[in-house]
Design a protein around this motif. Structure first.
Motif, PDB file in Angstrom:
ATOM      1  N   SER A  66      29.119  53.000  39.218  1.00 42.16           N
ATOM      2  CA  SER A  66      28.629  51.995  40.170  1.00 42.16           C
ATOM      3  C   SER A  66      29.568  50.803  40.270  1.00 42.16           C
ATOM      4  O   SER A  66      29.198  49.767  40.811  1.00 42.16           O
ATOM      5  CB  SER A  66      27.238  51.502  39.736  1.00 42.16           C
ATOM      6  OG  SER A  66      27.318  50.760  38.523  1.00 42.16           O
ATOM      7  N   GLY A  67      30.789  50.939  39.745  1.00 42.78           N
ATOM      8  CA  GLY A  67      31.729  49.819  39.797  1.00 42.78           C
ATOM      9  C   GLY A  67      33.164  50.301  39.782  1.00 42.78           C
ATOM     10  O   GLY A  67      33.453  51.484  39.972  1.00 42.78           O
ATOM     11  N   LEU A  79      32.031  43.867  37.268  1.00 43.08           N
ATOM     12  CA  LEU A  79      31.581  45.177  37.721  1.00 43.08           C
ATOM     13  C   LEU A  79      32.603  45.847  38.621  1.00 43.08           C
ATOM     14  O   LEU A  79      32.792  47.062  38.563  1.00 43.08           O
ATOM     15  CB  LEU A  79      30.241  45.054  38.452  1.00 43.08           C
ATOM     16  CG  LEU A  79      29.560  46.375  38.840  1.00 43.08           C
ATOM     17  CD1 LEU A  79      29.252  47.216  37.612  1.00 43.08           C
ATOM     18  CD2 LEU A  79      28.286  46.119  39.643  1.00 43.08           C
ATOM     19  N   TYR A  80      33.273  45.083  39.455  1.00 42.68           N
ATOM     20  CA  TYR A  80      34.241  45.662  40.381  1.00 42.68           C
ATOM     21  C   TYR A  80      35.680  45.398  39.960  1.00 42.68           C
ATOM     22  O   TYR A  80      36.598  45.393  40.781  1.00 42.68           O
ATOM     23  CB  TYR A  80      33.988  45.136  41.800  1.00 42.68           C
ATOM     24  CG  TYR A  80      32.589  45.443  42.285  1.00 42.68           C
ATOM     25  CD1 TYR A  80      32.053  46.721  42.129  1.00 42.68           C
ATOM     26  CD2 TYR A  80      31.787  44.463  42.852  1.00 42.68           C
ATOM     27  CE1 TYR A  80      30.766  47.006  42.538  1.00 42.68           C
ATOM     28  CE2 TYR A  80      30.497  44.740  43.273  1.00 42.68           C
ATOM     29  CZ  TYR A  80      29.999  46.015  43.111  1.00 42.68           C
ATOM     30  OH  TYR A  80      28.714  46.303  43.508  1.00 42.68           O
ATOM     31  N   GLY A  81      35.856  45.191  38.671  1.00 38.02           N
ATOM     32  CA  GLY A  81      37.183  45.010  38.102  1.00 38.02           C
ATOM     33  C   GLY A  81      37.670  46.283  37.428  1.00 38.02           C
ATOM     34  O   GLY A  81      37.037  47.346  37.506  1.00 38.02           O
ATOM     35  N   PRO A  82      38.800  46.216  36.718  1.00 35.19           N
ATOM     36  CA  PRO A  82      39.405  47.408  36.127  1.00 35.19           C
ATOM     37  C   PRO A  82      38.684  47.975  34.914  1.00 35.19           C
ATOM     38  O   PRO A  82      38.922  49.118  34.531  1.00 35.19           O
ATOM     39  CB  PRO A  82      40.811  46.929  35.747  1.00 35.19           C
ATOM     40  CG  PRO A  82      40.663  45.456  35.537  1.00 35.19           C
ATOM     41  CD  PRO A  82      39.637  45.017  36.543  1.00 35.19           C
ATOM     42  N   LEU A  83      37.811  47.181  34.261  1.00 36.92           N
ATOM     43  CA  LEU A  83      37.145  47.669  33.050  1.00 36.92           C
ATOM     44  C   LEU A  83      36.440  48.995  33.295  1.00 36.92           C
ATOM     45  O   LEU A  83      36.563  49.937  32.518  1.00 36.92           O
ATOM     46  CB  LEU A  83      36.138  46.621  32.544  1.00 36.92           C
ATOM     47  CG  LEU A  83      35.390  46.981  31.247  1.00 36.92           C
ATOM     48  CD1 LEU A  83      35.149  45.740  30.402  1.00 36.92           C
ATOM     49  CD2 LEU A  83      34.037  47.650  31.541  1.00 36.92           C
ATOM     50  N   ARG A 130      35.114  50.448  44.907  1.00 34.09           N
ATOM     51  CA  ARG A 130      35.765  49.797  46.048  1.00 34.09           C
ATOM     52  C   ARG A 130      36.477  50.797  46.945  1.00 34.09           C
ATOM     53  O   ARG A 130      36.707  50.523  48.125  1.00 34.09           O
ATOM     54  CB  ARG A 130      36.748  48.733  45.553  1.00 34.09           C
ATOM     55  CG  ARG A 130      36.050  47.527  44.927  1.00 34.09           C
ATOM     56  CD  ARG A 130      37.020  46.398  44.661  1.00 34.09           C
ATOM     57  NE  ARG A 130      36.339  45.242  44.100  1.00 34.09           N
ATOM     58  CZ  ARG A 130      36.921  44.069  43.872  1.00 34.09           C
ATOM     59  NH1 ARG A 130      38.209  43.913  44.147  1.00 34.09           N
ATOM     60  NH2 ARG A 130      36.242  43.074  43.366  1.00 34.09           N
ATOM     61  N   THR A 131      36.835  51.952  46.386  1.00 34.36           N
ATOM     62  CA  THR A 131      37.455  53.005  47.189  1.00 34.36           C
ATOM     63  C   THR A 131      36.417  53.768  47.991  1.00 34.36           C
ATOM     64  O   THR A 131      36.616  54.065  49.175  1.00 34.36           O
ATOM     65  CB  THR A 131      38.226  53.986  46.284  1.00 34.36           C
ATOM     66  OG1 THR A 131      39.276  53.283  45.617  1.00 34.36           O
ATOM     67  CG2 THR A 131      38.842  55.114  47.100  1.00 34.36           C
TER      68      THR A 131
END
Length: 365
Positions: free
Chosen positions: A147-148, A101-105, A154-155
């Motif tokens: 949402s990810g 979810l919090y990766g580059p995808l 993360r920003t």
């Protein structure tokens, strides 16, 4: 090569101090385009993993490639079915999900949609407790992409992670179950969400649900949100002492279309219960990828402070619920021109009962 967010641009007034805008421009290079299309295809097609899995199963069988015997194939299917019923992580802690979810995808999905995301006001305190309410649901719910991501979530919300509340049937459907769990989903039932909150987790919900999804109409100038009688998420937030962060997705209603083939049929009890007609959708070409126009935009509002109560006073519940409604309407009015909505575009708040009546009337027409 990850999508790189461009420099912030000025926001339309009145922008709260500390507001941030992040832009995900569509990738133009060949490798970048391949990655964003692949990520979008994965993101929009996981509801159909099970028929793909069935085709793979048949391909491995003695009828086709013959790589597996019938005994092995049926044994695997039996074991998978048993764990599908017996293993219920969605009622507990779910699965580890930050890596996906919090990766580059997700950032690549946003690049595919040439998306822009805005957070109004300063970043929330990472030590706080939050319930994120996303609108509108849309025929697919492509707003979930906001949402990810590395450049997105993360920003905008550093140090904050959140679990998705999802409809229970998803965890009994092959392929959908695994993708949902990898994205951090747990069952949206109140007991499961309450346990997650007690573990110190934040929650993300699409409060409008399937009733709001059924009202999606890309040709209408009025976006309808099922909100006036949806107060359960506000009550959960008050009982748990969670501040509410509302958000609205511009372009959601135009991302997909629903085929009209069954709309002329008279409504039946089974269709009204299972929403068969309205869950059918079509994307770009023969795929389920979203249309490229218009670009998507998402605006997260400032957090709405909540005073914890249990039991919840009805007057206070209505007060907070009205604050959420006013915040969503305010986001729409402030930013609709920014995201290409015409001046006569409107936002309406309706009840779940009214939404069901509108869907039945639409079927009859």
């Amino acid at each position: 090569m990850w999508p790189v967010a461009s420099a912030p641009k000025p926001l339309p007034p009145p922008a709260a101090a500390g507001s941030v805008e992040v832009r995900f421009e569509r990738q133009r290079s060949f490798p970048g385009n391949v990655l964003q299309v692949a990520c979008e295809l994965l993101f929009t097609s996981y509801f159909f993993f099970w028929p793909v899995g069935t085709l793979v199963w048949l391909a491995l069988s003695p009828w086709a490639l013959g790589w597996c015997s019938w005994a092995k194939l049926w044994s695997f299917s039996l074991l998978y079915t048993v764990q599908l019923v017996a293993h219920r992580p969605h009622l507990g802690k779910g699965w580890p999900f930050h890596w996906l979810l919090y990766g580059p995808l997700v950032d690549y999905v946003l690049s595919y949609h040439d998306a822009t995301v805005i957070r109004e006001g300063p970043a929330p305190d990472s030590k706080g407790k939050y319930l994120f309410a996303m609108y509108p649901h849309g025929v697919y719910g492509v707003c979930r992409a906001f949402s990810g991501g590395v450049g997105c979530w993360r920003t905008l919300f550093p140090g904050i992670a959140a679990r998705w509340g999802s409809f229970g049937a998803a965890f009994f459907l092959p392929g959908i179950r695994e993708m949902s769990l990898f994205c951090g989903c747990i069952d949206a039932s109140k007991p499961t969400l309450e346990r997650a909150v007690r573990r110190g987790e934040n929650i993300i919900l699409l409060p409008g649900g399937i009733d709001e999804m059924n009202l999606t109409d890309g040709e209408s100038k009025d976006t309808q949100l099922v909100m006036t009688d949806r107060k359960g998420f506000v009550k959960l937030a008050i009982e748990s002492g969670m501040d509410i962060i509302p958000g609205f997705c511009f372009g959601e209603k135009c991302g997909f279309t629903t085929p009209p083939a069954l709309h002329s049929e008279a409504p039946s009890a089974s269709k009204d219960e299972w929403h068969v007609v309205q869950t059918l959708l079509r994307g770009r070409g023969i795929t389920l990828m979203g249309f490229l126009d218009p670009p998507l935009g998402y605006v997260w509002g400032e957090s709405i402070k909540v005073t914890q109560q249990k039991p919840v006073d009805e007057t206070y519940l209505n007060e907070v619920h009205q604050e959420v409604a006013d915040a969503v309407v305010g986001i729409f009015k402030r930013h609709k021109a920014r995201f290409g909505y015409a001046e006569d575009e409107t936002l309406s708040l309706v009840s779940a009962a009214d939404a069901k009546k509108k869907v039945i009337a639409k079927k009859r027409d």
